[in-house]
Design an enzyme around this catalytic site. Sequence first.
Site, PDB file in Angstrom:
ATOM      1  N   SER A  33      -5.154   2.519  -0.658  1.00  0.00           N
ATOM      2  CA  SER A  33      -5.472   2.344  -2.087  1.00  0.00           C
ATOM      3  C   SER A  33      -5.511   0.857  -2.444  1.00  0.00           C
ATOM      4  CB  SER A  33      -4.466   3.087  -2.970  1.00  0.00           C
ATOM      5  OG  SER A  33      -3.132   2.689  -2.678  1.00  0.00           O
ATOM      6  N   ASP A  36       0.848  -1.201   0.000  1.00  0.00           N
ATOM      7  CA  ASP A  36       0.000   0.000   0.000  1.00  0.00           C
ATOM      8  C   ASP A  36       0.884   1.252   0.000  1.00  0.00           C
ATOM      9  OD1 ASP A  36      -2.068   1.850   0.198  1.00  0.00           O
ATOM     10  OD2 ASP A  36      -2.270   1.629   2.378  1.00  0.00           O
ATOM     11  N   THR A  79      14.120 -19.506  11.357  1.00  0.00           N
ATOM     12  CA  THR A  79      13.116 -18.979  12.302  1.00  0.00           C
ATOM     13  C   THR A  79      11.999 -18.268  11.531  1.00  0.00           C
ATOM     14  OG1 THR A  79      14.362 -16.897  12.644  1.00  0.00           O
ATOM     15  CG2 THR A  79      14.786 -18.678  14.203  1.00  0.00           C
ATOM     16  N   ASN A 131       0.224  -8.052  -6.644  1.00  0.00           N
ATOM     17  CA  ASN A 131      -0.575  -8.063  -5.412  1.00  0.00           C
ATOM     18  C   ASN A 131      -1.508  -9.262  -5.284  1.00  0.00           C
ATOM     19  OD1 ASN A 131       0.521  -5.714  -4.366  1.00  0.00           O
ATOM     20  ND2 ASN A 131      -0.931  -4.404  -5.476  1.00  0.00           N
ATOM     21  N   ASP A 140      13.226 -11.620  13.859  1.00  0.00           N
ATOM     22  CA  ASP A 140      14.551 -11.513  14.472  1.00  0.00           C
ATOM     23  C   ASP A 140      15.553 -11.157  13.377  1.00  0.00           C
ATOM     24  OD1 ASP A 140      14.694 -13.807  12.962  1.00  0.00           O
ATOM     25  OD2 ASP A 140      14.871 -15.183  14.645  1.00  0.00           O
ATOM     26  N   HIS A 176      11.718  -9.968   5.535  1.00  0.00           N
ATOM     27  CA  HIS A 176      11.744 -11.351   5.055  1.00  0.00           C
ATOM     28  C   HIS A 176      12.263 -12.327   6.124  1.00  0.00           C
ATOM     29  CE1 HIS A 176      11.656 -10.094   0.501  1.00  0.00           C
ATOM     30  NE2 HIS A 176      10.540  -9.820   1.138  1.00  0.00           N
ATOM     31  N   THR A 177      12.411 -11.887   7.329  1.00  0.00           N
ATOM     32  CA  THR A 177      12.683 -12.781   8.463  1.00  0.00           C
ATOM     33  C   THR A 177      11.430 -13.597   8.820  1.00  0.00           C
ATOM     34  OG1 THR A 177      13.536 -12.876  10.720  1.00  0.00           O
ATOM     35  CG2 THR A 177      12.097 -11.025  10.214  1.00  0.00           C
TER      36      THR A 177
HETATM   37  C1  HEM Z   1      14.094  -5.971  -2.565  1.00  0.00           C
HETATM   38  C2  HEM Z   1      12.859  -5.716  -2.240  1.00  0.00           C
HETATM   39  C3  HEM Z   1      11.809  -6.787  -2.123  1.00  0.00           C
HETATM   40  C4  HEM Z   1      11.489  -7.784  -2.990  1.00  0.00           C
HETATM   41  C5  HEM Z   1      12.115  -8.062  -4.344  1.00  0.00           C
HETATM   42  C6  HEM Z   1      10.438  -8.564  -2.374  1.00  0.00           C
HETATM   43  C7  HEM Z   1       9.829  -9.658  -2.936  1.00  0.00           C
HETATM   44  C8  HEM Z   1       8.986 -10.516  -2.284  1.00  0.00           C
HETATM   45  C9  HEM Z   1       8.416 -11.703  -2.852  1.00  0.00           C
HETATM   46  C10 HEM Z   1       8.593 -12.165  -4.278  1.00  0.00           C
HETATM   47  C11 HEM Z   1       7.700 -12.324  -1.885  1.00  0.00           C
HETATM   48  C12 HEM Z   1       6.902 -13.624  -2.002  1.00  0.00           C
HETATM   49  C13 HEM Z   1       5.462 -13.341  -2.316  1.00  0.00           C
HETATM   50  C14 HEM Z   1       4.694 -14.582  -2.553  1.00  0.00           C
HETATM   51  O1  HEM Z   1       5.192 -15.509  -3.193  1.00  0.00           O
HETATM   52  O2  HEM Z   1       3.534 -14.671  -2.098  1.00  0.00           O
HETATM   53  C15 HEM Z   1       7.812 -11.525  -0.695  1.00  0.00           C
HETATM   54  C16 HEM Z   1       7.220 -11.838   0.511  1.00  0.00           C
HETATM   55  C17 HEM Z   1       7.191 -10.978   1.581  1.00  0.00           C
HETATM   56  N1  HEM Z   1       7.696  -9.702   1.610  1.00  0.00           N
HETATM   57 FE1  HEM Z   1       8.948  -8.886   0.247  1.00  0.00          FE
HETATM   58  N2  HEM Z   1      10.150  -8.026  -1.151  1.00  0.00           N
HETATM   59  C18 HEM Z   1      10.945  -6.936  -0.957  1.00  0.00           C
HETATM   60  C19 HEM Z   1      10.931  -6.104   0.131  1.00  0.00           C
HETATM   61  C20 HEM Z   1      10.039  -6.207   1.178  1.00  0.00           C
HETATM   62  C21 HEM Z   1       9.840  -5.214   2.199  1.00  0.00           C
HETATM   63  C22 HEM Z   1      10.574  -3.887   2.268  1.00  0.00           C
HETATM   64  C23 HEM Z   1       8.886  -5.695   3.046  1.00  0.00           C
HETATM   65  C24 HEM Z   1       8.254  -5.067   4.266  1.00  0.00           C
HETATM   66  C25 HEM Z   1       8.708  -4.045   4.934  1.00  0.00           C
HETATM   67  C26 HEM Z   1       8.526  -7.013   2.579  1.00  0.00           C
HETATM   68  C27 HEM Z   1       7.667  -7.865   3.218  1.00  0.00           C
HETATM   69  C28 HEM Z   1       7.389  -9.151   2.813  1.00  0.00           C
HETATM   70  C29 HEM Z   1       6.683 -10.116   3.637  1.00  0.00           C
HETATM   71  C30 HEM Z   1       6.209  -9.920   5.069  1.00  0.00           C
HETATM   72  C31 HEM Z   1       6.552 -11.275   2.859  1.00  0.00           C
HETATM   73  C32 HEM Z   1       5.867 -12.580   3.252  1.00  0.00           C
HETATM   74  C33 HEM Z   1       4.442 -12.529   2.809  1.00  0.00           C
HETATM   75  C34 HEM Z   1       3.650 -13.775   3.135  1.00  0.00           C
HETATM   76  O3  HEM Z   1       4.178 -14.745   3.683  1.00  0.00           O
HETATM   77  O4  HEM Z   1       2.442 -13.776   2.848  1.00  0.00           O
HETATM   78  N3  HEM Z   1       9.227  -7.276   1.433  1.00  0.00           N
HETATM   79  N4  HEM Z   1       8.588 -10.422  -0.963  1.00  0.00           N
HETATM   80 CA   LIG Z   2      -1.248   3.378  -1.337  1.00  0.00          CA
HETATM   81 CA   LIG Z   3      13.078 -15.037  11.504  1.00  0.00          CA
END
Ligand code: HEM
Ligand SMILES: [Ca+2]
Ligand SMILES: [Ca+2]
Length: 306
Positions: A52, A43, A225, A70, A230, A170-171
């Site tokens: 949005s 968002d 984890t 999304n 973490d 991504h932790t």
């Molecule tokens: C280099 C930047 C980033 C890239 C390329 C990226 C890409 C991705 C991708 C491809 C997934 C997997 C989505 C799926 O298969 O459903 C993912 C999951 C996730 N991303 Fe990122 N991401 C980035 C940065 C961020 C940032 C800055 C945040 C939050 C502050 C974030 C939070 C998350 C979370 C929490 C998940 C897990 C979602 C779930 O399990 O449903 N990501 N990300």
């Molecule tokens: Ca927005």
């Molecule tokens: Ca972790």
Amino acid sequence: NLSSDYYTKTCPEFEETLVQIVTDKQIAAPTTAVGTLRLFFHDCMVDGCDASILVASTPRKTSERDADINRSLPGDAFDVITRIKTAVELKCPNIVSCSDILVGATRSLISMVGGPRVNVKFGRKDSLVSDMNRVEGKLARPNMTMDHIISIFESSGLTVQEMVALVGAHTIGFSHCKEFASRIFNKSDQNGPVEMNPKYAAELRKLCANYTNDEQMSAFNDVFTPGKFDNMYYKNLKHGYGLLQSDHAIAFDNRTRSLVDLYAEDETAFFDAFAKAMEKVSEKNVKTGKLGEVRRRCDQYNDYKG
Ligand code: HEM
Ligand SMILES: [Ca+2]
Ligand SMILES: [Ca+2]
């Protein structure tokens, strides 16, 4: 115009209601936290935190939530926002915006899964626009070059340091196999001195063997984890346990490596940096005053005629 006591007079029960619902939901559906954190990020990167992303498509207009990137956002994240909105509307109708609810819920969920306390302010208005075409180019994808990823964050006003801290999200959470399939099935994009750990890669190949038929298959972003917020994510990267190409790359790029080293060594430094960067993301480009509205339903503008 944002403030931490924005609703103290107009909706004193807002925070307590929010925390109660978020807690119940996270216990019933433990992926709520990861889904909501990603929903928040998606968002806020597109025209600021203005909900949005919550608007539903209509026959005339495809909204942000149906943009390709999304589609994988989980239903539980949308659901927790709807539940909070419904409860808050009963107590103080037309006061609390959907964008503030999304920001507040994300803050509470991060601390529920072990992450830092983030100080968020309230007073955002909800958008009058949601257009799938506004998403392209504002969110990074895993197979982009580091130059490209950095430029996307910079065009949103975020520094390299803030980017490295934020990706620490991504932790927790999952990625679908298609997001990293090219890394494990053809070694085309290994670009660090350390390759993906071979045993880890073999496990992922097993897990994802059938991924073109079973599109739901997914792997933990942080294999050690996965449910705890973490600094394990950064430790993993250094040893070849980064899942996405973009995760792996930040551990070895000259502009980001020292930050990954710092956050891998020092969890407090990561938590401080993450909290500060998240506060910044939550405040940049927000709509106040007449630039938006307090939606009555998070998935519809108030002038929606059906
Ligand atoms: C280099 C930047 C980033 C890239 C390329 C990226 C890409 C991705 C991708 C491809 C997934 C997997 C989505 C799926 O298969 O459903 C993912 C999951 C996730 N991303 Fe990122 N991401 C980035 C940065 C961020 C940032 C800055 C945040 C939050 C502050 C974030 C939070 C998350 C979370 C929490 C998940 C897990 C979602 C779930 O399990 O449903 N990501 N990300
Ligand atoms: Ca927005
Ligand atoms: Ca972790």
